[in-house]
Design a protein around this motif. Sequence first.
Motif, short mmCIF file in Angstrom:
data_model
loop_
_atom_site.label_atom_id
_atom_site.label_comp_id
_atom_site.label_asym_id
_atom_site.label_seq_id
_atom_site.Cartn_x
_atom_site.Cartn_y
_atom_site.Cartn_z
N PRO A 18 -43.69 101.97 -10.12
CA PRO A 18 -44.72 102.86 -9.17
C PRO A 18 -44.11 104.14 -8.83
O PRO A 18 -42.81 104.18 -9.24
CB PRO A 18 -45.00 102.02 -7.78
CG PRO A 18 -43.97 101.02 -7.77
CD PRO A 18 -43.61 100.96 -9.21
N ASN A 19 -44.72 104.91 -7.96
CA ASN A 19 -44.10 106.31 -7.45
C ASN A 19 -42.61 106.04 -6.91
O ASN A 19 -42.50 104.70 -6.04
CB ASN A 19 -44.89 107.21 -6.69
CG ASN A 19 -45.97 107.56 -7.42
OD1 ASN A 19 -47.15 107.62 -6.88
ND2 ASN A 19 -45.85 108.30 -8.39
N GLY A 20 -41.66 106.46 -7.21
CA GLY A 20 -40.07 106.47 -6.37
C GLY A 20 -39.50 105.35 -6.94
O GLY A 20 -38.52 104.89 -6.06
N GLY B 182 -37.44 105.17 -9.40
CA GLY B 182 -36.28 105.41 -9.71
C GLY B 182 -36.34 105.72 -11.47
O GLY B 182 -35.46 105.75 -12.07
N LYS B 183 -37.71 105.73 -12.00
CA LYS B 183 -37.82 105.99 -13.48
C LYS B 183 -37.36 107.10 -13.74
O LYS B 183 -36.55 107.36 -14.82
CB LYS B 183 -39.40 105.80 -13.75
CG LYS B 183 -40.18 104.67 -13.31
CD LYS B 183 -41.38 104.49 -13.73
CE LYS B 183 -42.23 105.51 -13.06
NZ LYS B 183 -42.49 105.73 -11.71
N SER B 184 -37.60 108.41 -13.25
CA SER B 184 -37.20 109.64 -13.59
C SER B 184 -35.74 109.60 -13.62
O SER B 184 -34.89 110.21 -14.32
CB SER B 184 -37.92 110.75 -12.91
OG SER B 184 -39.05 110.85 -13.21
N THR B 185 -35.07 109.11 -12.35
CA THR B 185 -33.55 109.37 -12.29
C THR B 185 -33.01 108.60 -13.40
O THR B 185 -31.85 109.08 -13.70
CB THR B 185 -33.35 108.59 -10.80
OG1 THR B 185 -34.12 109.17 -9.95
CG2 THR B 185 -31.76 108.73 -10.59
N1 LIG Z 1 -32.44 115.17 -6.45
C1 LIG Z 1 -32.72 114.19 -5.42
N2 LIG Z 1 -32.31 114.05 -4.12
C2 LIG Z 1 -32.51 113.11 -3.32
N3 LIG Z 1 -33.60 112.05 -3.69
C3 LIG Z 1 -33.74 112.01 -4.79
C4 LIG Z 1 -33.60 112.95 -5.89
N4 LIG Z 1 -34.24 112.79 -6.72
C5 LIG Z 1 -34.98 111.54 -6.34
N5 LIG Z 1 -34.91 111.19 -5.29
C6 LIG Z 1 -35.60 109.99 -4.91
O1 LIG Z 1 -35.12 108.82 -5.42
C7 LIG Z 1 -36.20 107.98 -5.61
C8 LIG Z 1 -36.45 108.01 -7.12
O2 LIG Z 1 -37.12 109.05 -7.69
P1 LIG Z 1 -37.42 109.13 -9.10
O3 LIG Z 1 -37.89 110.61 -9.14
O4 LIG Z 1 -36.55 108.53 -10.00
O5 LIG Z 1 -38.97 108.16 -8.87
P2 LIG Z 1 -39.85 107.88 -10.23
O6 LIG Z 1 -40.12 106.40 -10.35
O7 LIG Z 1 -39.78 108.72 -11.30
O8 LIG Z 1 -41.45 108.28 -9.36
P3 LIG Z 1 -42.83 108.95 -9.86
O9 LIG Z 1 -43.30 108.13 -10.68
O10 LIG Z 1 -43.17 109.71 -8.69
O11 LIG Z 1 -42.32 110.00 -10.94
C9 LIG Z 1 -37.32 108.72 -4.78
O12 LIG Z 1 -37.40 107.86 -3.68
C10 LIG Z 1 -36.97 110.03 -4.64
O13 LIG Z 1 -37.22 110.49 -3.56
#
Ligand SMILES: Nc1ncnc2c1ncn2[C@@H]1O[C@H](COP(=O)(O)OP(=O)(O)OP(=O)(O)O)[C@@H](O)[C@H]1O
Lengths: 283, 308
Positions: free
Chosen positions: B39-41, B43-46
């Motif tokens: 789901p959103n958040g 950590g996939k993009s990270t």
């Molecule tokens: N540069 C940053 N600084 C601080 N927190 C961050 C940063 N990048 C991501 N986060 C936090 O890390 C968590 C994971 O973010 P990420 O973007 O990896 O999620 P995601 O799985 O890709 O979500 P989505 O489906 O919304 O794209 C989120 O809670 C986000 O707020």
Amino acid sequence: MSTLEQPVADVGGVDHALIASRARGWGWWFVAEHRIRAMRSYVASWIAISVGSPFLFLLGLGLGLGLLVDANQGAQGVDGVPYLVFIAPALSMATAMQTAAQENTYGVFGGFKWFPMFFAMNGTPISAAHIVVGFQVSVLVRVLLPLVAFSLVMVVFGIGSPLGALLLLPIGLLLAAAVGFAVMAWVSTQTEDRGQLSFVERFVVVPLTLFSGTYFPLETLPAFLHWIGWISPLWHAAELGRGALYGAELAPVMVLVHVGYLVLLAGLTCWLSIRTFRRRLDK
Amino acid sequence: MPAPVIEATGLTKRYGDFTAVDGIDFAIQPGEAFGFLGPNGAGKSTTMRMIAATSTRTSGDLSVLGFDPADHGPEIRAQLGIVPQADQLDEELRVIDNLIIYGRYFGLPVPYVKRRAEELLEFAQLTEKRRSRVDGLSGGMKRRLTIARGLINSPKAMLLDEPTTGLDPQARHVLWDRLFRLKEEGTTLVLTTHYMDEAEQLCDRLVVVDKGTIVAEGSPSSLIRQYSTREVLEVRFGSAHNEAASQAIEGIGSRVEVLPDRVLVYADDGEAAMSAVHERGLRPITSLVRRSSLEDVFLRLTGRSLIE
Ligand SMILES: Nc1ncnc2c1ncn2[C@@H]1O[C@H](COP(=O)(O)OP(=O)(O)OP(=O)(O)O)[C@@H](O)[C@H]1O
Ligand SMILES: [Mg+2]
């Protein structure tokens, strides 16, 4: 899943190791190339502005204000030359400073925010230092347009020595690099646009233009304001420009001081910019 | 067994006190289509950024195409095709110039890049748009252009961060078709998604991620087999009555889940479960039997829906 016949990606003879080593050395040039390519659609209007403004400034200020000043100053002129010759190098430098400051203000902020191209670049084999240096190289190319236009007008109208007019180009580029990196170092730390971006123009570029001995010798100002000139990259560049264009008195050690100041400012703020870019791009 | 293209152990990313990726382990094989479903958040993009060496990991081990991202970013990105979650195209430039410029970042000679750009436009079905400015393209076209851009360097692996989010079903199917072709050509695909159908369509294997941790791993079908029943009966009694009805249903099938708008009955035979519900005198407003999906797996593992 069969582990015996793993397909191998077809890379069409592309040598990835070579790509990486080229990017490590030439990344800055790829960034500059991108920006120069993007500039092509603006080139016509830039040339018009770049050629138009020296005419306007030199003829307007030099002839209009020049008549008045020269009538007042008599045969000695300003700094020993007619007013037009006195302000020509400084006007050229002021334009270089303005252009560099403007490009770095909106280009750098926009690269992170409005059109986040810096992040796209960062996804290629190049890195933060390349983006910083390549961006500035493209700004120097942009600054070169008005610089050449100013020098051409000087040569055509016999303002100062032709060789001096030519020397204004490298001096102007050095100034643009110093101002450009300095502005970049600050703007890259700004993550929100709350109108503070226009501070660069209002509180740095304009005051420096007014108090750096552009329109009158720095010595004319009261002594307690001279420090503005000393820290102003524009003053250092204008002094060098005057020495070059009409042989204004310039001790060799002062040449070193002026050039050294600009090189140091450019180097230090370039390093600061790289640090900020690296931090911001590493998410 | 060939060496994995990408391998992580205890991979962790912290932003200050917040842990976005919390010690995950995975290994991606060459030619595989590997997904991060969450789901959103989650950590996939990270995670994708750490693989691309554009985000420095806080701790753990990571190897990408034989290199450590901590000090070989250029070597890694030279071999990767990156499709970020936001397109990051140069909107002021024409479609074809976006590809040419991007190719130049890889130091590829201009004539080569021009030829390759035309091929990729063909591949992305954008040949007719080659001279249009990017800001005039539709979302689906931009996405296809971003994928074409990612292919300019003939990458060994593609990182696709939510390749079809925000697109209409038709545009998604076009994209899936293109990604299938890449996979057939042997390109390793690493993708994130929060669409279960996308994961089911594209992934050989996937990990389900939630709050920075991996909660399950396997092929889509094995995950469904392991964490869900073959079929699901969905019954609706109206939002005020679902809770009470679920009490009465309890015992039918192997598990009952109550969602705000419906009750899910997990059973290998959905029709039989439906009859059993009727036998207990319950009269749902609507009912439907379907096959289990990854959505059910996610619900089972986390107690929440994938798309909030
Ligand atoms: N540069 C940053 N600084 C601080 N927190 C961050 C940063 N990048 C991501 N986060 C936090 O890390 C968590 C994971 O973010 P990420 O973007 O990896 O999620 P995601 O799985 O890709 O979500 P989505 O489906 O919304 O794209 C989120 O809670 C986000 O707020
Ligand atoms: Mg994301």
